[in-house]
Structure formats: structure tokens, C-alpha cells
Design a protein around this motif. Structure first.
Motif, mmCIF file in Angstrom:
data_model
loop_
_atom_site.group_PDB
_atom_site.id
_atom_site.type_symbol
_atom_site.label_atom_id
_atom_site.label_comp_id
_atom_site.label_asym_id
_atom_site.label_seq_id
_atom_site.Cartn_x
_atom_site.Cartn_y
_atom_site.Cartn_z
ATOM 1 N N GLU A 1 17.630 -0.390 17.670
ATOM 2 C CA GLU A 1 17.204 1.011 17.611
ATOM 3 C C GLU A 1 17.451 1.698 18.953
ATOM 4 O OE1 GLU A 1 13.771 1.099 14.213
ATOM 5 O OE2 GLU A 1 13.187 0.309 16.179
ATOM 6 N N SER A 2 17.229 0.986 20.044
ATOM 7 C CA SER A 2 17.479 1.570 21.373
ATOM 8 C C SER A 2 18.964 1.835 21.598
ATOM 9 C CB SER A 2 16.933 0.660 22.480
ATOM 10 O OG SER A 2 17.793 -0.448 22.713
ATOM 11 N N GLN A 3 19.799 1.190 20.782
ATOM 12 C CA GLN A 3 21.248 1.380 20.882
ATOM 13 C C GLN A 3 21.757 2.424 19.886
ATOM 14 O OE1 GLN A 3 23.153 -0.146 23.337
ATOM 15 N NE2 GLN A 3 21.091 -0.649 24.012
ATOM 16 N N GLY A 4 20.845 3.150 19.260
ATOM 17 C CA GLY A 4 21.227 4.242 18.366
ATOM 18 C C GLY A 4 21.334 3.872 16.899
ATOM 19 N N ARG B 1 16.960 1.784 11.057
ATOM 20 C CA ARG B 1 16.653 0.803 10.012
ATOM 21 C C ARG B 1 17.029 1.361 8.639
ATOM 22 N NH1 ARG B 1 10.888 -1.833 11.830
ATOM 23 N NH2 ARG B 1 11.144 -1.388 14.055
ATOM 24 N N THR B 2 17.571 0.475 7.802
ATOM 25 C CA THR B 2 17.841 0.885 6.425
ATOM 26 C C THR B 2 17.059 0.005 5.464
ATOM 27 O OG1 THR B 2 19.880 -0.422 6.331
ATOM 28 C CG2 THR B 2 20.090 1.907 6.933
ATOM 29 N N GLU B 3 17.428 -1.258 5.315
ATOM 30 C CA GLU B 3 16.712 -2.108 4.377
ATOM 31 C C GLU B 3 16.413 -3.466 4.993
ATOM 32 O OE1 GLU B 3 19.532 -3.967 1.188
ATOM 33 O OE2 GLU B 3 20.362 -1.990 1.682
ATOM 34 N N THR B 4 15.396 -4.107 4.447
ATOM 35 C CA THR B 4 15.048 -5.451 4.873
ATOM 36 C C THR B 4 15.577 -6.436 3.829
ATOM 37 O OG1 THR B 4 12.905 -5.350 3.760
ATOM 38 C CG2 THR B 4 12.969 -4.689 6.083
ATOM 39 N N PHE B 5 15.660 -7.701 4.215
ATOM 40 C CA PHE B 5 16.123 -8.744 3.304
ATOM 41 C C PHE B 5 15.583 -10.075 3.803
ATOM 42 C CE2 PHE B 5 19.194 -8.509 6.697
ATOM 43 C CZ PHE B 5 19.539 -9.834 6.951
ATOM 44 N N LYS B 6 15.747 -11.099 2.980
ATOM 45 C CA LYS B 6 15.391 -12.458 3.392
ATOM 46 C C LYS B 6 16.519 -13.390 2.990
ATOM 47 C CE LYS B 6 10.475 -12.775 3.857
ATOM 48 N NZ LYS B 6 9.318 -13.613 3.599
ATOM 49 N N VAL B 7 16.801 -14.326 3.868
ATOM 50 C CA VAL B 7 17.682 -15.446 3.561
ATOM 51 C C VAL B 7 16.759 -16.660 3.629
ATOM 52 C CG1 VAL B 7 19.678 -16.801 4.252
ATOM 53 C CG2 VAL B 7 19.726 -14.313 4.508
ATOM 54 N N GLY B 8 16.358 -17.170 2.468
ATOM 55 C CA GLY B 8 15.305 -18.183 2.442
ATOM 56 C C GLY B 8 14.029 -17.549 2.954
ATOM 57 N N GLY C 1 15.161 -10.519 7.650
ATOM 58 C CA GLY C 1 16.219 -9.753 8.293
ATOM 59 C C GLY C 1 16.054 -8.256 8.110
ATOM 60 N N GLN C 2 16.746 -7.526 8.972
ATOM 61 C CA GLN C 2 16.748 -6.067 8.930
ATOM 62 C C GLN C 2 18.187 -5.595 9.029
ATOM 63 O OE1 GLN C 2 13.984 -3.603 8.971
ATOM 64 N NE2 GLN C 2 15.803 -2.437 8.407
ATOM 65 N N ILE C 3 18.580 -4.695 8.151
ATOM 66 C CA ILE C 3 19.886 -4.040 8.259
ATOM 67 C C ILE C 3 19.660 -2.714 8.966
ATOM 68 C CG2 ILE C 3 21.852 -3.069 7.013
ATOM 69 C CD1 ILE C 3 21.128 -5.043 4.725
ATOM 70 N N LEU C 4 20.546 -2.434 9.914
ATOM 71 C CA LEU C 4 20.495 -1.172 10.645
ATOM 72 C C LEU C 4 21.872 -0.529 10.581
ATOM 73 C CD1 LEU C 4 18.897 -3.512 12.654
ATOM 74 C CD2 LEU C 4 17.984 -1.347 13.435
ATOM 75 N N GLU C 5 21.905 0.787 10.721
ATOM 76 C CA GLU C 5 23.184 1.486 10.694
ATOM 77 C C GLU C 5 23.256 2.537 11.792
ATOM 78 O OE1 GLU C 5 23.377 3.307 6.788
ATOM 79 O OE2 GLU C 5 22.497 5.155 7.551
ATOM 80 N N ALA C 6 24.485 2.813 12.183
ATOM 81 C CA ALA C 6 24.768 3.925 13.098
ATOM 82 C C ALA C 6 25.819 4.788 12.424
ATOM 83 C CB ALA C 6 25.268 3.407 14.440
#
Length: 167
Positions: free
Chosen positions: A141-144, A147-154, A158-163
Motif C-alpha cells: 500500500e505504501s508503494q501505491g 487491496r482488492t481481494e483476499t484468498f487462501k492457499v491451504g 493472501g491479499q491481492i493488490l493492484e496499481a
């Protein structure tokens, strides 16, 4: 600092970066992201880094001719919801902890944005570990990134982020 394309000869240095990051996280009690065992000790992780080195998407940041960080760009990971538009996806980002605080991660993420812009792509996405104290999400987030969506692998959160790029 220079950023160059990575190659197979960079695999040992990149594994060393991951090992330094694991040691740094472990020393701070933050083992949820990658555990406490060195990356270089796990064959599947060595195979992944080797695959990245041959993918054409590996970028190596160097400071004074020393590998300081690595970023890999390419298609989104299989566990991520596909984007509805063209994107550049940051598959991996790691910094050799000897260079912590030198802006290596920022420079590599700026390179990802520049590559996306050169390709006429306005979306850059990344996913990261969202557990423990959430500091990695806050870093992006400090890099611009937003957050969009969260997920789990097992059990791994995890968090998906976009710019978004202008244009």
C-alpha cells in the motif's frame, strides 16, 4: 542501482536473497509467510526460482555490482482470480536483507509499472502474505497499491493488490 534481466546464473543469488529474507522474518517471529527453513533447502522452491530465471520475467536489482533484489513478472498465479483486462503480474519480489532500506523494492516495483506502461497495460497486480502483523500488505500500500481481494492457499492467507496506471 541498476535493474537488469535475470538469467539462470542468478539462481544461487536469488536463493540467497530468499534465505536472507527467511532468516530476517524468523528473527522477528514472523514465520507464517515462508516458514523458518531456508528456501535453498526446499527442492520445490529451488525449482520455482530456476523456472523464474528461465521465464524471461526475472529482474535483478544490483547495487555496486551486487545482486540486491529480485522481481519476477508474468501471468497471474493459478490461485488468483484472473483479471478482466490485460495486466502485468508481479509473481515474486524479494530483497537481500543486506540492502534493506536502500529502496530496492520500490525501484523494482517502479520497473514493473514502467514495463506495463511500455506494453500499453494499465493494471499491475501483486499478491502477498496477509497474515501475522499485516506489514507486507501495508508495504505494498505504501508503494501505491490498493487491496482488492483476499484468498487462501491451504491455510496461508493472501491479499491481492493492484496499481492502476494513467491512460
Amino acid at each position: 542501482m541498476i535493474i537488469r534481466d535475470g538469467e539462470l546464473d542468478d539462481v544461487p543469488a536469488v536463493l540467497g536473497m530468499f534465505d536472507s529474507a527467511v532468516a530476517w522474518l524468523t528473527a522477528r517471529g514472523r514465520t507464517g509467510q515462508w516458514g523458518s527453513e531456508p528456501f535453498s533447502a526446499k527442492p520445490a522452491r529451488v525449482e520455482r526460482v530456476t523456472s523464474w530465471a528461465g521465464s524471461g520475467g526475472m529482474r535483478i536489482a544490483e547495487i555496486d555490482d551486487e545482486p540486491a533484489g529480485c522481481m519476477v513478472v508474468g501471468p497471474a498465479m493459478d490461485y488468483v482470480t484472473p483479471a478482466s483486462e490485460p495486466e502485468l503480474y508481479v509473481q515474486g519480489l524479494v530483497i537481500d536483507q543486506r540492502f534493506h532500506g536502500h529502496g530496492v523494492g520500490s525501484a523494482l516495483l517502479a520497473r514493473a509499472r514502467a514495463e506495463a506502461a511500455e506494453q500499453g497495460i494499465s493494471l499491475v497486480r501483486v499478491d502477498c502474505y496477509a497474515g501475522d502483523d499485516g506489514r507486507l500488505v501495508k508495504y505494498y500500500e505504501s508503494q501505491g497499491f490498493t487491496r482488492t481481494e483476499t484468498f487462501k492457499v491451504g491455510e496461508w492467507p493472501g491479499q491481492i493488490l493492484e496499481a492502476r496506471l494513467p491512460g
